[in-house]
Design an enzyme around this catalytic site. Structure first.
Site, PDB file in Angstrom:
ATOM      1  N   LYS A  82      41.704   1.256   3.848  1.00  0.00           N
ATOM      2  CA  LYS A  82      41.316   0.640   2.569  1.00  0.00           C
ATOM      3  C   LYS A  82      42.551   0.330   1.723  1.00  0.00           C
ATOM      4  O   LYS A  82      43.505   1.123   1.692  1.00  0.00           O
ATOM      5  CB  LYS A  82      40.380   1.603   1.824  1.00  0.00           C
ATOM      6  CG  LYS A  82      39.806   1.052   0.519  1.00  0.00           C
ATOM      7  CD  LYS A  82      38.869   2.065  -0.149  1.00  0.00           C
ATOM      8  CE  LYS A  82      38.269   1.555  -1.447  1.00  0.00           C
ATOM      9  NZ  LYS A  82      37.389   2.535  -2.106  1.00  0.00           N
ATOM     10  N   SER A 157      32.662   0.795  -3.160  1.00  0.00           N
ATOM     11  CA  SER A 157      33.758  -0.131  -3.182  1.00  0.00           C
ATOM     12  C   SER A 157      34.477  -0.306  -1.838  1.00  0.00           C
ATOM     13  O   SER A 157      35.192  -1.285  -1.663  1.00  0.00           O
ATOM     14  CB  SER A 157      34.780   0.339  -4.212  1.00  0.00           C
ATOM     15  OG  SER A 157      35.316   1.594  -3.842  1.00  0.00           O
ATOM     16  N   SER A 181      31.475   5.516  -3.004  1.00  0.00           N
ATOM     17  CA  SER A 181      32.096   4.360  -2.346  1.00  0.00           C
ATOM     18  C   SER A 181      32.362   4.481  -0.858  1.00  0.00           C
ATOM     19  O   SER A 181      32.795   3.504  -0.245  1.00  0.00           O
ATOM     20  CB  SER A 181      33.413   4.019  -3.036  1.00  0.00           C
ATOM     21  OG  SER A 181      33.148   3.257  -4.184  1.00  0.00           O
TER      22      SER A 181
HETATM   23  N1  GLN Z   1      30.238   2.305  -7.637  1.00  0.00           N
HETATM   24  C1  GLN Z   1      30.874   3.362  -8.349  1.00  0.00           C
HETATM   25  C2  GLN Z   1      31.774   2.798  -9.417  1.00  0.00           C
HETATM   26  O1  GLN Z   1      31.803   1.635  -9.560  1.00  0.00           O
HETATM   27  C3  GLN Z   1      31.624   4.251  -7.417  1.00  0.00           C
HETATM   28  C4  GLN Z   1      32.898   3.683  -6.973  1.00  0.00           C
HETATM   29  C5  GLN Z   1      33.651   4.582  -6.060  1.00  0.00           C
HETATM   30  O2  GLN Z   1      33.128   5.541  -5.523  1.00  0.00           O
HETATM   31  N2  GLN Z   1      34.924   4.278  -5.934  1.00  0.00           N
HETATM   32  O3  GLN Z   1      32.425   3.515 -10.108  1.00  0.00           O
END
Ligand code: GLN
Length: 489
Positions: A82, A157, A181
């Site tokens: 990532k 994400s 995420s």
């Molecule tokens: N969707 C969540 C956010 O926008 C979690 C994101 C994540 O785990 N990096 O914060």
């Protein structure tokens, strides 16, 4: 080996066995993946960048290790990383324009441990900017498409990582999980995704979003593969003071099944608002399968669930506003012609950050500002403690908690981008695990009628990755639902 097509559908375990039998070489294995990426990634767009110099060198080295009789399970295994994990000399941008061109001078601990274990890096995967989002549509570069239906999101994400594994473009992908995420995109793409206990894996070299919540973890196509990768990454690192040296016997009792284990079904998660009927049916069947496999299914309650989302969306933006303050444009500036330093900051940040990141920085700055700190930030921290206590109480009654990972299946691209709140709702079943620091795994649990994957989430007490893995493994075995490569060709 002449037919390289099937090489991209193997699990790590299978590939490692065949590498050792000399059925193919590490160089051939990585070539098969590179060819598949070349064929498919124009449509999936899981990757932002490729690292051919690295993969050639690492595959050669892997073949030398195999020739020497090295039996490490990750030697020669192709991996995607990532875009938030620093790899020395490889452009790393956290999905953001503000970091475009940044080549870190060092490699983070999790990645360097996997390199040392023999993994071969294919490239860098797409993600929401600074890991803020649930669909990968907040990437500063381009959206990623779900391999099961290219008109839908892969989740986020870490959507690029999940899509790469689901498309057969990588055997391992690394992601990060701050509110869901890893688990949510794993669910939406039909692969296994694991978030370790906070502190299990060093965060050194991870571009921080919310430091008290972030954890690095793997995407794979089997539960055992996830355990193998976790095992290689985990453990204390002097460069991350929050990393722990607790015993990490993740494969202990791995195949012991669920007989005699108590699995808690929290009613607040089971009946969560907005859960789709297709998801509920799949989860009901999973619960039934686990019961038939000998688990005792018990009702538990997590009474503060309703406040989790609100607390998370104060704490995460607060930490983000502080972490992202370092992107001032002085060293890696986008804006060279400002009249003074304030103007340079403002212009760099306006140009470099996308809408969602700016929204979070503003929310977080507000929540931390004097006069509002007590009302928002402090209150949210208290709620966090209550949520942690909910889990402590639930784990008195059960060994692990099971639920859907996401209330919905993959949604159409563009369908939630105009409404941040609807995007935030994606995390309602996962962010409790982050607030409480728990390990959690999402394992594929079948398809809805529209042939979209559903994920089963297993949460375990802190430091009990072994329990989460054991339950997920038992489910994988009894259900016969395997994480496969999506039929996109
Ligand atoms: N969707 C969540 C956010 O926008 C979690 C994101 C994540 O785990 N990096 O914060």
């Amino acid at each position: 080996m002449s037919d390289l097509t099937n090489l991209t559908e193997l699990t790590i375990k299978e590939a490692a066995r065949l590498l050792r039998l000399r059925s193919f070489s590490a160089a051939e294995l990585v070539t098969a993946h590179a060819e598949r990426i070349e064929r498919l990634d124009r449509r999936v767009k899981a990757f932002l960048r490729f690292t051919p110099e690295l993969w050639e060198k690492q595959a050669e080295e892997a073949d030398r290790r195999i020739a020497r009789g090295d039996l490490g399970p990750l030697v020669g295994i192709p991996m995607a990383v990532k875009d938030v994990l620093c790899v020395r000399g490889v452009e790393t941008t956290a999905g953001s324009r503000i970091l475009s061109g940044f080549r870190p001078p060092y490699t983070g601990t999790a990645v360097s441990r996997l390199f040392a274990a023999g993994a071969v890096m294919l490239g860098v995967t797409n993600c929401d900017e600074f890991a803020m989002g649930s669909s990968t549509e907040n990437s500063g570069y381009h959206p990623t498409h779900n391999p099961w239906d290219l008109d839908r999101v892969p989740g986020g994400s870490s959507g690029g990582s999940a899509a790469a594994v689901a498309a057969g473009e990588a055997m391992i992908a690394l992601g990060t999980d701050t509110g869901g995420s890893i688990r949510q995109p794993a669910a939406l793409c039909g692969v296994v995704g694991m978030k370790p206990t906070y502190g299990r894996v060093s965060r050194y070299g991870l571009i921080a979003f919310a430091s008290s919540l972030d954890q690095i973890g793997p995407f794979t196509r089997s539960v055992e593969d996830a355990a193998i990768v976790l095992d290689a990454m985990a453990g204390h690192d002097p460069l991350d003071a929050t990393s722990s040296n607790r015993p990490n016997d993740v494969l202990r009792d791995f195949d012991a099944g669920v007989k005699g284990l108590r699995l808690g079904v929290p009613r607040e998660y089971y009946d969560v608002e907005g859960i789709e009927p297709g998801v509920k049916t799949a989860i009901d069947m999973a619960i039934k399968a686990l019961r038939e496999a000998g688990a005792e299914i018990v009702d538990v309650t997590l009474p503060h669930t309703d406040y989790g989302l609100a607390a998370y969306y104060i704490i995460a933006p607060a930490e983000c506003s502080s972490n992202l303050a370092r992107f001032d444009g002085v060293r890696y500036g986008l804006c060279q012609d400002a009249q003074n330093i304030t103007e340079a900051y403002e212009r760099t940040r306006r140009k470099g950050f996308g809408t969602e990141v700016r929204r979070r920085v503003m929310l977080g700055t507000y929540a931390l500002s004097s006069g509002y700190y007590d009302a928002y930030y402090l209150k949210a921290q208290k709620v966090r403690t209550l949520i942690k206590r909910d889990f402590d109480a639930a784990f008195e009654k059960c060994d692990a908690i099971i639920s859907a990972t996401s209330p919905t299946v993959a949604f159409p691209l563009g369908s939630r981008t105009q409404n941040p709140l609807s995007m935030y709702l994606c995390d309602v079943l996962t962010l409790g695990g982050n607030l409480a620091g728990l390990p959690g795994i999402s394992v594929p649990c079948g398809m809805t009628d529209e042939v979209l994957p559903v994920g089963l989430q297993v949460l375990a007490p802190q430091w009990r990755e072994d329990v989460a893995l054991r339950v997920a493994r038992a489910y994988e075995v009894t259900s016969g639902v395997k994480a496969g490569v999506a039929p996109i060709e």
